[in-house]
Motif scaffolding. Structure first.
Motif, PDB file in Angstrom:
ATOM      1  N   SER A   1       0.868  -1.046   0.073  1.00  0.00           N
ATOM      2  CA  SER A   1       0.034  -0.102   0.101  1.00  0.00           C
ATOM      3  C   SER A   1       0.842   1.350  -0.095  1.00  0.00           C
ATOM      4  N   GLN A   2       2.020   1.186   0.784  1.00  0.00           N
ATOM      5  CA  GLN A   2       2.838   2.593   1.050  1.00  0.00           C
ATOM      6  C   GLN A   2       3.402   2.580  -0.510  1.00  0.00           C
ATOM      7  N   LEU A   3       3.875   1.680  -1.051  1.00  0.00           N
ATOM      8  CA  LEU A   3       4.627   1.763  -2.353  1.00  0.00           C
ATOM      9  C   LEU A   3       3.592   1.973  -3.316  1.00  0.00           C
ATOM     10  N   GLU A   4       2.312   1.602  -3.522  1.00  0.00           N
ATOM     11  CA  GLU A   4       1.255   1.987  -4.453  1.00  0.00           C
ATOM     12  C   GLU A   4       0.857   3.410  -4.299  1.00  0.00           C
ATOM     13  N   ALA A   5       1.045   3.948  -3.199  1.00  0.00           N
ATOM     14  CA  ALA A   5       0.645   5.643  -2.834  1.00  0.00           C
ATOM     15  C   ALA A   5       1.867   6.101  -3.617  1.00  0.00           C
ATOM     16  N   LEU A   6       2.943   5.887  -3.264  1.00  0.00           N
ATOM     17  CA  LEU A   6       4.262   6.281  -3.839  1.00  0.00           C
ATOM     18  C   LEU A   6       4.195   6.354  -5.379  1.00  0.00           C
TER      19      LEU A   6
ATOM     20  N   THR B   1      20.573  -0.459   6.392  1.00  0.00           N
ATOM     21  CA  THR B   1      20.155  -0.333   5.010  1.00  0.00           C
ATOM     22  C   THR B   1      18.768  -1.494   4.653  1.00  0.00           C
ATOM     23  N   ALA B   2      18.942  -2.448   5.016  1.00  0.00           N
ATOM     24  CA  ALA B   2      17.922  -3.458   5.022  1.00  0.00           C
ATOM     25  C   ALA B   2      16.646  -2.877   5.594  1.00  0.00           C
ATOM     26  N   LYS B   3      16.549  -2.260   6.474  1.00  0.00           N
ATOM     27  CA  LYS B   3      15.491  -1.697   7.262  1.00  0.00           C
ATOM     28  C   LYS B   3      14.832  -0.865   6.238  1.00  0.00           C
ATOM     29  N   SER B   4      15.637  -0.007   5.758  1.00  0.00           N
ATOM     30  CA  SER B   4      14.944   1.149   4.738  1.00  0.00           C
ATOM     31  C   SER B   4      13.812   0.370   3.567  1.00  0.00           C
ATOM     32  N   SER B   5      14.819  -0.838   3.093  1.00  0.00           N
ATOM     33  CA  SER B   5      14.149  -1.447   2.026  1.00  0.00           C
ATOM     34  C   SER B   5      13.019  -2.141   2.395  1.00  0.00           C
ATOM     35  N   ALA B   6      13.138  -2.759   3.751  1.00  0.00           N
ATOM     36  CA  ALA B   6      12.108  -3.614   4.023  1.00  0.00           C
ATOM     37  C   ALA B   6      10.673  -2.753   4.628  1.00  0.00           C
ATOM     38  N   MET B   7      11.047  -1.468   4.889  1.00  0.00           N
ATOM     39  CA  MET B   7       9.780  -0.616   5.260  1.00  0.00           C
ATOM     40  C   MET B   7       9.049   0.025   4.051  1.00  0.00           C
ATOM     41  N   THR B   8      10.099  -0.035   2.897  1.00  0.00           N
ATOM     42  CA  THR B   8       9.263   0.464   1.783  1.00  0.00           C
ATOM     43  C   THR B   8       8.326  -0.457   1.449  1.00  0.00           C
ATOM     44  N   PHE B   9       8.597  -1.875   1.439  1.00  0.00           N
ATOM     45  CA  PHE B   9       7.507  -2.871   1.323  1.00  0.00           C
ATOM     46  C   PHE B   9       6.510  -3.274   2.522  1.00  0.00           C
ATOM     47  N   GLY B  10       6.516  -2.481   3.290  1.00  0.00           N
ATOM     48  CA  GLY B  10       5.643  -2.634   4.411  1.00  0.00           C
ATOM     49  C   GLY B  10       5.813  -3.755   5.437  1.00  0.00           C
ATOM     50  N   MET B  11       7.090  -4.163   5.366  1.00  0.00           N
ATOM     51  CA  MET B  11       7.358  -5.199   6.398  1.00  0.00           C
ATOM     52  C   MET B  11       8.055  -4.303   7.618  1.00  0.00           C
ATOM     53  N   ASP B  12       7.074  -3.908   8.369  1.00  0.00           N
ATOM     54  CA  ASP B  12       7.284  -3.101   9.618  1.00  0.00           C
ATOM     55  C   ASP B  12       7.903  -4.050  10.702  1.00  0.00           C
ATOM     56  N   ASP B  13       7.371  -5.241  10.865  1.00  0.00           N
ATOM     57  CA  ASP B  13       8.070  -5.969  11.687  1.00  0.00           C
ATOM     58  C   ASP B  13       9.615  -6.523  11.465  1.00  0.00           C
ATOM     59  N   THR B  14       9.972  -6.625  10.188  1.00  0.00           N
ATOM     60  CA  THR B  14      11.052  -6.887   9.879  1.00  0.00           C
ATOM     61  C   THR B  14      12.140  -5.646   9.924  1.00  0.00           C
ATOM     62  N   GLY B  15      11.611  -4.530   9.658  1.00  0.00           N
ATOM     63  CA  GLY B  15      12.220  -3.362   9.850  1.00  0.00           C
ATOM     64  C   GLY B  15      12.474  -3.081  11.142  1.00  0.00           C
ATOM     65  N   THR B  16      11.482  -3.466  12.032  1.00  0.00           N
ATOM     66  CA  THR B  16      12.032  -3.224  13.559  1.00  0.00           C
ATOM     67  C   THR B  16      13.024  -3.956  13.921  1.00  0.00           C
ATOM     68  N   LEU B  17      12.834  -5.481  13.499  1.00  0.00           N
ATOM     69  CA  LEU B  17      14.046  -6.217  13.701  1.00  0.00           C
ATOM     70  C   LEU B  17      15.509  -6.027  13.305  1.00  0.00           C
ATOM     71  N   LEU B  18      15.282  -5.214  12.197  1.00  0.00           N
ATOM     72  CA  LEU B  18      16.670  -4.824  11.688  1.00  0.00           C
ATOM     73  C   LEU B  18      17.340  -3.635  12.408  1.00  0.00           C
ATOM     74  N   LYS B  19      16.215  -2.649  12.675  1.00  0.00           N
ATOM     75  CA  LYS B  19      16.600  -1.685  13.530  1.00  0.00           C
ATOM     76  C   LYS B  19      17.304  -1.976  14.807  1.00  0.00           C
ATOM     77  N   ASN B  20      16.670  -3.009  15.695  1.00  0.00           N
ATOM     78  CA  ASN B  20      17.150  -3.676  16.836  1.00  0.00           C
ATOM     79  C   ASN B  20      18.558  -4.068  16.602  1.00  0.00           C
ATOM     80  N   ILE B  21      18.675  -4.839  15.422  1.00  0.00           N
ATOM     81  CA  ILE B  21      20.063  -5.387  15.148  1.00  0.00           C
ATOM     82  C   ILE B  21      20.940  -4.323  14.991  1.00  0.00           C
TER      83      ILE B  21
END
Length: 114
Positions: free
Chosen positions: A11-16, A60-80
């Motif tokens: 949805s975020q990507l579609e908005a973009l 870097t991976a966090k930004s890409s994951a967030m673009t595709f709405g992978m919020d949990d993965t993004g949070t996990l990457l941020k924590n790493i």
């Protein structure tokens, strides 16, 4: 677009994209290539115990994951990233393994977008 994906949310990507499906496909292609790089790099930085590079890769991976709405993965990457930077490394191997699993789980869905 079909938003019944389990791992990605476009949805975020579609908005973009503003209805530009070619843009969405291009972004999906880029992310597919990046996932392989992220997985390879994070695995090798973990093996080398190169926490600085691992933190950067996770960022870097966090930004890409967030673009595709992978919020949990993004949070996990941020924590790493934060754990590596703080030197709290006990949970990092498990966190990296989980992040890799989540990124790889998105691959079939990204291919479906193409």
């Amino acid at each position: 677009m079909d938003n019944t994906f389990q791992h990605i949310n476009t949805s975020q990507l579609e908005a973009l994209a503003g209805g530009d499906n070619a843009f969405i496909k291009e972004m999906a292609e880029i992310f597919l290539e990046q996932i392989n790089e992220f997985v390879t790099n994070m695995s090798s930085y973990l093996k080398q115990k190169n926490w600085e590079k691992l933190a950067r890769e996770a960022h870097t991976a966090k930004s890409s994951a967030m673009t595709f709405g992978m919020d949990d993965t993004g949070t996990l990457l941020k924590n790493i990233q934060l754990e590596c930077e703080a030197g709290n490394l006990g949970d990092v191997p498990k966190m990296v393994a989980d992040a890799i699993d989540q990124l790889q789980a998105a691959i079939p869905e990204l291919k479906e977008l193409l």
